[in-house]
Motif scaffolding. Structure first.
Motif, PDB file in Angstrom:
ATOM      1  N   ASP A  18       3.752 -36.690  -4.212  1.00 21.17           N
ATOM      2  CA  ASP A  18       4.009 -38.053  -4.679  1.00 21.17           C
ATOM      3  C   ASP A  18       3.941 -39.059  -3.523  1.00 21.17           C
ATOM      4  N   LYS A  19       3.070 -38.796  -2.570  1.00 21.88           N
ATOM      5  CA  LYS A  19       2.991 -39.655  -1.383  1.00 21.88           C
ATOM      6  C   LYS A  19       2.527 -41.063  -1.757  1.00 21.88           C
ATOM      7  N   PRO A  20       3.035 -42.063  -1.044  1.00 21.64           N
ATOM      8  CA  PRO A  20       2.590 -43.436  -1.295  1.00 21.64           C
ATOM      9  C   PRO A  20       1.150 -43.623  -0.833  1.00 21.64           C
ATOM     10  N   VAL A  21       0.520 -44.655  -1.331  1.00 18.21           N
ATOM     11  CA  VAL A  21      -0.870 -44.940  -0.966  1.00 18.21           C
ATOM     12  C   VAL A  21      -1.017 -45.138   0.544  1.00 18.21           C
ATOM     13  N   ASP A  41      -0.671 -47.313  -6.606  1.00 17.65           N
ATOM     14  CA  ASP A  41       0.539 -47.235  -5.800  1.00 17.65           C
ATOM     15  C   ASP A  41       0.761 -45.896  -5.113  1.00 17.65           C
ATOM     16  N   LYS A  42       0.113 -44.878  -5.569  1.00 19.05           N
ATOM     17  CA  LYS A  42       0.289 -43.531  -5.009  1.00 19.05           C
ATOM     18  C   LYS A  42      -1.049 -42.989  -4.523  1.00 19.05           C
TER      19      LYS A  42
END
Length: 90
Positions: A18-21, A41-42
């Motif tokens: 679920d890492k951020p962009v 967003d991801k």
């Protein structure tokens, strides 16, 4: 071949989860915010766009430049990061 950043090496070394962009190589806070505003967003959402473009680095680079205003260096870095991640995990 160009050298990769620590951020790039860290990203391709493990599952995306679920890492951020902004975890993507070439995507800093400014580009990340522009992508978030457009619904990306991801990191996995950006990966989805990369896959929709059939893992075509050139098409993805142009899409990223058009969508976020990224320069060629940053867009290419992100495409390379996603390509290497796909090679390892898909």
């Amino acid at each position: 071949m160009s050298t990769t950043s620590q951020k790039h090496r860290d990203f391709v070394a493990e599952p995306m989860g679920d890492k951020p962009v902004t975890a993507l190589s070439g995507i800093g806070e400014v580009l990340g915010n522009k992508l978030v505003e457009k619904g990306f967003d991801k990191a996995f959402v950006v990966l989805g766009q990369y896959l929709l473009l059939r893992k075509d680095g050139e098409l993805f680079t142009e899409w990223l430049k058009d969508t976020s205003g990224a320069n060629t260096r940053n867009a290419t870095s992100c495409a390379q990061c996603l390509r290497e991640w796909c090679d390892s995990f898909l």
